[in-house]
Write a protein that holds these residues in place. Sequence first.
Motif, PDB file in Angstrom:
ATOM      1  N   PRO A   1     -59.421 -18.101 -30.336  1.00 34.63           N
ATOM      2  CA  PRO A   1     -60.010 -19.361 -29.188  1.00 34.63           C
ATOM      3  C   PRO A   1     -60.576 -20.525 -29.453  1.00 34.63           C
ATOM      4  CG  PRO A   1     -60.515 -16.714 -28.797  1.00 34.63           C
ATOM      5  CD  PRO A   1     -60.235 -16.960 -30.186  1.00 34.63           C
TER       6      PRO A   1
ATOM      7  N   LEU B   1     -59.733 -13.354 -30.785  1.00 31.84           N
ATOM      8  CA  LEU B   1     -59.075 -12.361 -29.469  1.00 31.84           C
ATOM      9  C   LEU B   1     -57.792 -11.489 -29.799  1.00 31.84           C
ATOM     10  CD1 LEU B   1     -58.865 -12.270 -26.507  1.00 31.84           C
ATOM     11  CD2 LEU B   1     -57.342 -14.201 -26.344  1.00 31.84           C
TER      12      LEU B   1
ATOM     13  N   VAL C   1     -52.966 -16.618 -21.280  1.00 38.81           N
ATOM     14  CA  VAL C   1     -53.478 -17.153 -22.658  1.00 38.81           C
ATOM     15  C   VAL C   1     -52.459 -18.369 -23.120  1.00 38.81           C
ATOM     16  CG1 VAL C   1     -54.278 -16.970 -25.017  1.00 38.81           C
ATOM     17  CG2 VAL C   1     -54.660 -15.128 -23.391  1.00 38.81           C
TER      18      VAL C   1
ATOM     19  N   LYS D   1     -57.517 -28.209 -23.552  1.00 35.88           N
ATOM     20  CA  LYS D   1     -58.399 -27.656 -22.593  1.00 35.88           C
ATOM     21  C   LYS D   1     -59.450 -28.283 -22.018  1.00 35.88           C
ATOM     22  CE  LYS D   1     -60.742 -23.385 -21.730  1.00 35.88           C
ATOM     23  NZ  LYS D   1     -60.773 -21.612 -21.853  1.00 35.88           N
TER      24      LYS D   1
ATOM     25  N   GLN E   1     -57.248 -19.413 -20.901  1.00 38.97           N
ATOM     26  CA  GLN E   1     -57.750 -19.144 -22.010  1.00 38.97           C
ATOM     27  C   GLN E   1     -56.751 -19.921 -23.182  1.00 38.97           C
ATOM     28  OE1 GLN E   1     -59.057 -15.435 -23.430  1.00 38.97           O
ATOM     29  NE2 GLN E   1     -58.133 -14.667 -21.799  1.00 38.97           N
TER      30      GLN E   1
ATOM     31  N   ALA F   1     -55.640 -20.609 -27.142  1.00 35.42           N
ATOM     32  CA  ALA F   1     -56.044 -19.967 -28.623  1.00 35.42           C
ATOM     33  C   ALA F   1     -55.021 -20.405 -29.626  1.00 35.42           C
ATOM     34  CB  ALA F   1     -55.985 -18.430 -28.116  1.00 35.42           C
TER      35      ALA F   1
END
Length: 228
Positions: free
Chosen positions: A58, A64, A111, A125, A133, A135
């Motif tokens: 992440p 993760l 994700v 982000k 999320q 990642a």
Amino acid sequence: MSESINQLLADLHAERERTWAPEALKINIDQRRTLVEQADPARFVKVGDSLDAFTLAPVEGGTLELERLLANGPAVLVFFRFAGCPACNLAIPYYERNLQPALHERGVPLVAISPQVPERLKDIKERHALTLQVASDPGNALGRRLGILYAFDEASRQASLAKGPGIGEVTGTGTWELPQPTVLVIGQDRRVHFAEVSPDWLVRSEAQPIIEAVDALLDQDLRTSKRA
């Protein structure tokens, strides 16, 4: 009328037709056409496939793992190229607006995954204030297992180098490989219940079919639990 990611991407291409030099536009179109023509769906991840454990990085730090993603139910993965990719800067915010609220309501994690190193990937982000999320897939390891990677053709490499550093330096991976846009719905059984791979990065999955696949899986899980 609901918002369409493919209309947004068509508008992007139309703008390029108006503003880009013909030779630059041709390189872009030729690369995408070649990827479509040479695509081998047999190599792509598909519905029914079982996924082995994997670990993502992440952008906030830490790790993760697949096991944690599926701890409370299914998960949705969206693969994109890199934080500076113009098409991705339409697609990922589109999923934030049109997919993330529905999945959050259902308790399903979303994700967005790129091979770009976390310290550079976090830009997308922050730029769009994403709640989904984001990642990194270190070394394209998961993308390679899923069969969704492609490499720049020679004309695209030269065009990239003419504008600055190559994509491997931009992403921090040191390679010319990127994932083709891909959406997966993964069940708690670790099996793929929805899979869509697009060799052309200006074609991407709309939100509604993904939501419908998630709902079908949640209904299936509910029926199974009632029989248990």
